[in-house]
Motif scaffolding. Sequence first.
Motif, PDB file in Angstrom:
ATOM      1  N   SER A 185       0.863  -1.174   0.000  1.00  0.00           N
ATOM      2  CA  SER A 185       0.000   0.000   0.000  1.00  0.00           C
ATOM      3  C   SER A 185       0.900   1.224   0.000  1.00  0.00           C
ATOM      4  O   SER A 185       1.933   1.240   0.684  1.00  0.00           O
ATOM      5  N   SER A 186       0.542   2.216  -0.768  1.00  0.00           N
ATOM      6  CA  SER A 186       1.400   3.391  -0.860  1.00  0.00           C
ATOM      7  C   SER A 186       0.667   4.552  -1.500  1.00  0.00           C
ATOM      8  O   SER A 186      -0.205   4.369  -2.347  1.00  0.00           O
ATOM      9  N   HIS A 187       1.044   5.771  -1.063  1.00  0.00           N
ATOM     10  CA  HIS A 187       0.564   6.970  -1.738  1.00  0.00           C
ATOM     11  C   HIS A 187       1.504   7.355  -2.877  1.00  0.00           C
ATOM     12  O   HIS A 187       1.185   8.242  -3.672  1.00  0.00           O
ATOM     13  N   ASP A 188       2.669   6.726  -2.925  1.00  0.00           N
ATOM     14  CA  ASP A 188       3.656   7.081  -3.941  1.00  0.00           C
ATOM     15  C   ASP A 188       3.305   6.376  -5.241  1.00  0.00           C
ATOM     16  O   ASP A 188       3.888   5.362  -5.617  1.00  0.00           O
ATOM     17  N   LEU A 189       2.309   6.923  -5.932  1.00  0.00           N
ATOM     18  CA  LEU A 189       1.762   6.254  -7.108  1.00  0.00           C
ATOM     19  C   LEU A 189       2.759   6.182  -8.255  1.00  0.00           C
ATOM     20  O   LEU A 189       2.759   5.232  -9.028  1.00  0.00           O
ATOM     21  N   THR A 190       3.617   7.184  -8.365  1.00  0.00           N
ATOM     22  CA  THR A 190       4.618   7.169  -9.432  1.00  0.00           C
ATOM     23  C   THR A 190       5.549   5.986  -9.275  1.00  0.00           C
ATOM     24  O   THR A 190       5.889   5.293 -10.249  1.00  0.00           O
ATOM     25  N   GLU A 191       5.974   5.719  -8.032  1.00  0.00           N
ATOM     26  CA  GLU A 191       6.857   4.583  -7.788  1.00  0.00           C
ATOM     27  C   GLU A 191       6.140   3.264  -8.029  1.00  0.00           C
ATOM     28  O   GLU A 191       6.678   2.354  -8.659  1.00  0.00           O
ATOM     29  N   ILE A 192       4.913   3.142  -7.539  1.00  0.00           N
ATOM     30  CA  ILE A 192       4.161   1.897  -7.716  1.00  0.00           C
ATOM     31  C   ILE A 192       3.969   1.586  -9.192  1.00  0.00           C
ATOM     32  O   ILE A 192       4.083   0.436  -9.625  1.00  0.00           O
TER      33      ILE A 192
END
Length: 299
Positions: A185-192
């Motif tokens: 789970s992450s807010h770092d959508l660019t990395e995901i």
Amino acid sequence: MTCAIRTNGLTKKFRRTPVLEGLDMEVPNGSIYGLVGTNGAGKTTTIKILMNIFPPTGGHSEVLDVDSRRLSPGQFAQIGYVSENQEMPGWMTVGYFLNYLSHFYPTWDRALAAELVRQFQLPLDRKLRQLSHGMRMKAALASSLAYRPKLMVLDEPFTGLDALVRDELIEGFLPRAENTTIFISSHDLTEIESFASHIGYLDRGRLQFSEELDTLSGRFREIVVTFDAAPQLPREWPANWLQQEAGGAVVRFIETRFDQERTAVDVRRFFPGCRDMVVSAMPLRSIFVTLAKAGRTAD
């Protein structure tokens, strides 16, 4: 399809406040599954139920084919768990911590642990409480990877980290994920977006969609339609057209079920006088923002 994680009708309430409502989710074995959503969507609660930290209010969840409420030390020895607020014994040095953990995991790989220490440049003689947030996350990740788990569960691992440390973390676990399912789970959508194979979008406790990233990226498009003069706008827009905007001789919207032929036919049907249509792909972050705004508008 075999799954590392499966939930069926999973619900969670804190007193009378619902946090998860009927969550049905499948995480295929070998996938890198990104669970995304705004703050308060229920991502961390989902993970804590899966790890048997919180009991569910209703429904059912399985991790590695075992009811999450009955996970035993044997299953936990095959699961790596790292969260943004990872609790570790601050009085231990990094070296003592890794050596201490090695006795609890039959599959602990000392050579791999040493390699991770070198790669993450972990100071073996420094106490964990003396490490920066980024270095603590590296120590937590190294301690979870060293026993080659079947499943890695990462709860907001990139929060508060600079770009260099994020890259180092990703470079640390991805090469070793060939036989591991990763649930993150992450807010770092660019990395995901750069490494995920599947995406689930959680909004206020409900899973809005769960699909392969390639499929998701393929069905979202930004559409710009131009005219010779300001067009007459439809009274009702198609449900799959979001964020409609009109200005002068230009109309913009997001198509959520894009198909080259069908979308072109729909545009001609709603705007018979259109002169041109431009179709643009969307990054995951833009898709996420579009869905979040649509959910708030629906309220």
